[in-house]
Design an enzyme around this catalytic site. Structure first.
Site, mmCIF file in Angstrom:
data_model
loop_
_atom_site.group_PDB
_atom_site.id
_atom_site.type_symbol
_atom_site.label_atom_id
_atom_site.label_comp_id
_atom_site.label_asym_id
_atom_site.label_seq_id
_atom_site.Cartn_x
_atom_site.Cartn_y
_atom_site.Cartn_z
ATOM 1 N N GLU A 24 0.783 -1.222 0.063
ATOM 2 C CA GLU A 24 -0.283 -0.094 -0.008
ATOM 3 C C GLU A 24 0.918 1.214 0.140
ATOM 4 O O GLU A 24 1.981 1.068 0.006
ATOM 5 C CB GLU A 24 -1.002 -0.144 1.167
ATOM 6 C CG GLU A 24 -0.155 0.262 2.500
ATOM 7 C CD GLU A 24 -1.217 0.642 3.844
ATOM 8 O OE1 GLU A 24 -1.772 1.681 3.453
ATOM 9 O OE2 GLU A 24 -1.305 -0.264 4.686
ATOM 10 N N LYS A 84 -5.597 10.533 0.859
ATOM 11 C CA LYS A 84 -5.896 8.938 1.370
ATOM 12 C C LYS A 84 -7.047 8.571 0.211
ATOM 13 O O LYS A 84 -7.806 9.097 -0.264
ATOM 14 C CB LYS A 84 -6.503 8.818 2.657
ATOM 15 C CG LYS A 84 -6.842 7.674 3.052
ATOM 16 C CD LYS A 84 -6.913 7.784 4.683
ATOM 17 C CE LYS A 84 -7.732 6.273 5.203
ATOM 18 N NZ LYS A 84 -7.983 6.736 6.608
ATOM 19 N N VAL A 105 -5.507 -0.012 2.421
ATOM 20 C CA VAL A 105 -5.375 -1.291 2.172
ATOM 21 C C VAL A 105 -6.524 -1.815 1.096
ATOM 22 O O VAL A 105 -6.232 -2.422 0.061
ATOM 23 C CB VAL A 105 -5.672 -2.236 3.398
ATOM 24 C CG1 VAL A 105 -6.305 -3.748 3.342
ATOM 25 C CG2 VAL A 105 -4.392 -2.073 4.359
ATOM 26 N N ASP A 137 -18.843 3.234 11.628
ATOM 27 C CA ASP A 137 -17.750 3.647 11.115
ATOM 28 C C ASP A 137 -16.922 1.991 10.894
ATOM 29 O O ASP A 137 -16.342 1.360 12.053
ATOM 30 C CB ASP A 137 -16.817 4.359 12.016
ATOM 31 C CG ASP A 137 -15.442 4.841 11.186
ATOM 32 O OD1 ASP A 137 -15.272 4.220 10.289
ATOM 33 O OD2 ASP A 137 -14.747 5.639 11.558
ATOM 34 N N SER A 139 -14.165 -0.013 8.359
ATOM 35 C CA SER A 139 -13.160 0.511 7.333
ATOM 36 C C SER A 139 -13.661 -0.458 5.993
ATOM 37 O O SER A 139 -14.029 -1.760 6.012
ATOM 38 C CB SER A 139 -11.919 -0.147 7.553
ATOM 39 O OG SER A 139 -11.021 -0.110 6.598
ATOM 40 N N ALA A 140 -13.481 0.208 4.848
ATOM 41 C CA ALA A 140 -13.813 -0.555 3.603
ATOM 42 C C ALA A 140 -12.710 -1.701 3.441
ATOM 43 O O ALA A 140 -12.822 -2.393 2.677
ATOM 44 C CB ALA A 140 -13.654 0.561 2.385
ATOM 45 N N ASP A 141 -11.651 -1.662 4.041
ATOM 46 C CA ASP A 141 -10.681 -2.633 3.935
ATOM 47 C C ASP A 141 -11.310 -4.098 4.289
ATOM 48 O O ASP A 141 -10.744 -4.941 3.514
ATOM 49 C CB ASP A 141 -9.486 -2.565 5.234
ATOM 50 C CG ASP A 141 -8.773 -1.386 4.801
ATOM 51 O OD1 ASP A 141 -8.725 -0.666 3.820
ATOM 52 O OD2 ASP A 141 -7.848 -1.162 5.829
ATOM 53 N N LYS A 158 -5.654 -1.956 13.177
ATOM 54 C CA LYS A 158 -5.150 -1.016 13.927
ATOM 55 C C LYS A 158 -5.500 -1.081 15.332
ATOM 56 O O LYS A 158 -6.516 -1.390 15.682
ATOM 57 C CB LYS A 158 -5.988 0.467 13.371
ATOM 58 C CG LYS A 158 -5.451 1.156 12.189
ATOM 59 C CD LYS A 158 -6.050 2.312 11.960
ATOM 60 C CE LYS A 158 -6.903 2.546 10.699
ATOM 61 N NZ LYS A 158 -7.145 3.756 10.340
HETATM 62 N N1 PSU Z 1 -3.088 1.091 10.361
HETATM 63 C C1 PSU Z 1 -2.272 1.868 10.894
HETATM 64 N N2 PSU Z 1 -2.005 3.290 10.428
HETATM 65 C C2 PSU Z 1 -2.465 3.442 9.065
HETATM 66 C C3 PSU Z 1 -3.419 2.476 8.567
HETATM 67 C C4 PSU Z 1 -3.611 1.389 9.208
HETATM 68 O O1 PSU Z 1 -1.627 1.523 11.993
HETATM 69 O O2 PSU Z 1 -2.116 4.363 8.690
HETATM 70 C C5 PSU Z 1 -4.183 2.835 7.399
HETATM 71 C C6 PSU Z 1 -4.192 1.747 6.347
HETATM 72 O O3 PSU Z 1 -3.757 2.366 5.099
HETATM 73 C C7 PSU Z 1 -5.473 1.177 6.142
HETATM 74 C C8 PSU Z 1 -6.281 2.591 6.764
HETATM 75 O O4 PSU Z 1 -6.009 0.576 4.969
HETATM 76 O O5 PSU Z 1 -5.472 2.992 7.618
HETATM 77 C C9 PSU Z 1 -7.764 2.491 6.822
HETATM 78 O O6 PSU Z 1 -8.477 3.430 7.026
HETATM 79 P P1 PSU Z 1 -9.792 3.420 7.399
HETATM 80 O O7 PSU Z 1 -10.003 3.007 9.008
HETATM 81 O O8 PSU Z 1 -10.285 5.037 7.151
HETATM 82 O O9 PSU Z 1 -10.547 2.573 6.326
HETATM 83 MN MN MN Z 2 -13.767 5.027 8.385
#
Ligand code: PSU
Ligand code: MN
Length: 305
Positions: A24, A84, A105, A137, A139-141, A158
Site C-alpha cells: 500500500e 488518502k 489496504v 464506522d 473500514s472498507a478494508d 489498527k
Molecule cells: N494502520 C495503521 N496506520 C494506518 C493505517 C492502518 O496503524 O495509517 C491505514 C491503512 O492504509 C488502512 C487505513 O488501510 O489506515 C484504513 O483507514 P480507514 O479506517 O479510514 O478505512
Molecule cells: Mn472509516
C-alpha cells in the site's frame, strides 16, 4: 474498469509467473508515519520482499494514473503530502487527476487483484471502530478482503479498533483469518489481542493451499503475523494509553479520519517514540512473510503438511 500501469519489472515478473508482493502507500505517506520513519519503512519493506525472492509492487495513484510498482526514484512521490485513497476513491483520483493518491489496504488489494497479484503486505488493517454501533464506522478494508482474491498479510488491525467486532465482520464476510504460527489475533504493537484466530497455519505452502481452495472465486484471505517478540510494546501500558487517547478524542470532539493520526501521536508520545520502531519492525516482518507466501503461490508446489 481500472487498468493499472505496471512497472516493467512487475509486468515481467507477472508474465513469467514469478512471485510479486503488492504494497500500500498510505502507511508510507505523511498520513501513516512521520518522516523520516516513513522512508525507512518503505526501504526496509521493499528490501525484505526482495530478500525473500519476490518483486515488490508499491501501489499508488500518481498524476491520475493507477500505478503498480514504482521505481526507486519515484518513491519520494508517496513519502510526502498525499490524499488518502480507499477503494472507492481510486476512480475519482483517476478522473480528477490527483497528484498523489495514497492507497489504503482496500484500494491496494483492489489494484493488486486487477493486476493479477496474489499477495499484499501491509502493517495493520482497518476494521470496525469502537462505537461503530452508533457511528457505523467500519473500514472498507474488510469488504475489500471479501471481494478480491488476494492474500493480505498484516499484524492484525489498527490498535484502537474493536477487534472482536472486526473478527465477527470478517467471519460474516467469509474471509478466512489465518494466524501465522500463532493462535491469537495480533493487536498490532502487541502479539496477542486475547482473541483467537479462526485457524493457525505453520507454512507458506499451507496458506497457498487455502488460497487455491476458497469456495468463492473472488474472496481473499487475511494472514495475521504477530509483531516479533523483541519489538513488542508493553500490552498494559498500551491499553491505558489507548483508553486515555480515545477518551480525549471523545471529550474534544475528534472524530472520523482525524482519530488515527491523533491516537498514533499519543501512543508515540507515551512510549517515548518507541511505537515507531515497533511499527517499522512489524511492517518489515509482514513483508518478509508475504514474500514467502508469494513464492509458495508462484511455485505451484503444494506439498501437504
Ligand atoms: N494502520 C495503521 N496506520 C494506518 C493505517 C492502518 O496503524 O495509517 C491505514 C491503512 O492504509 C488502512 C487505513 O488501510 O489506515 C484504513 O483507514 P480507514 O479506517 O479510514 O478505512
Ligand atoms: Mn472509516
Amino acid at each position: 474498469m481500472i487498468s493499472p500501469r505496471c512497472s516493467e519489472e512487475v509486468a515481467d515478473a507477472l508474465d513469467a509467473g514469478r512471485a510479486v508482493v503488492a504494497m500500500e502507500s498510505t502507511i508510507y505517506s505523511e498520513l501513516g508515519l512521520p518522516s523520516p520513519a516513513n522512508a525507512e519503512a518503505l526501504r526496509r519493506c521493499v528490501a525484505a520482499i526482495r530478500d525473500g525472492g519476490a518483486v515488490p509492487a508499491v501501489t499508488a495513484v500518481i498524476d491520475g494514473i493507477v500505478r503498480v510498482g514504482l521505481d526507486d526514484d519515484e518513491h519520494h512521490r508517496i513519502l510526502g503530502p498525499a490524499r488518502k485513497a480507499a477503494e472507492r476513491d481510486v476512480a475519482v483520483a483517476v478522473a480528477q487527476g490527483w497528484d498523489v493518491g495514497a492507497t489504503t489496504v482496500s484500494a491496494s488489494v483492489a489494484i493488486a487483484a486487477s493486476a493479477g497479484i496474489s499477495v499484499f503486505a501491509t502493517g495493520g488493517l482497518g476494521g470496525v471502530h469502537r462505537g461503530a454501533e452508533t457511528t457505523g464506522d467500519v473500514s472498507a478494508d474488510l469488504d475489500a478482503l471479501a471481494a478480491h482474491h488476494v492474500v493480505s498479510v498484516s499484524a492484525g488491525a489498527k490498535a484502537f479498533l474493536d477487534l472482536a467486532r472486526t473478527l465477527e465482520h470478517l467471519e460474516t464476510a467469509g474471509v478466512p483469518v489465518l494466524g501465522w504460527r500463532h493462535d491469537d489475533f495480533p493487536a498490532f504493537y502487541v502479539r496477542s489481542s486475547g482473541l483467537p484466530v479462526a485457524h493457525r497455519v505453520e507454512t507458506a505452502a499451507e496458506v497457498a493451499r487455502v488460497f487455491d481452495n476458497l469456495t468463492r472465486p473472488s474472496t481473499g484471505i487475511l494472514l495475521t503475523v504477530p509483531i516479533p517478540v523483541d519489538d513488542e510494546l508493553d500490552p498494559d501500558e498500551l491499553a491505558s494509553v489507548l483508553d486515555a487517547a480515545l477518551a480525549e478524542c471523545d471529550a474534544s470532539g475528534i472524530t472520523g479520519a482525524a482519530i488515527t493520526p491523533f491516537v498514533l501521536g499519543r501512543i508515540a508520545a507515551a512510549t517515548d517514540g518507541g511505537s515507531i520502531p515497533a511499527n517499522l519492525a512489524l511492517a518489515e516482518n509482514n513483508a518478509r512473510v508475504a514474500a514467502e507466501v508469494a513464492v509458495a503461490i508462484a511455485s505451484g508446489d503444494r506439498p501437504r503438511g
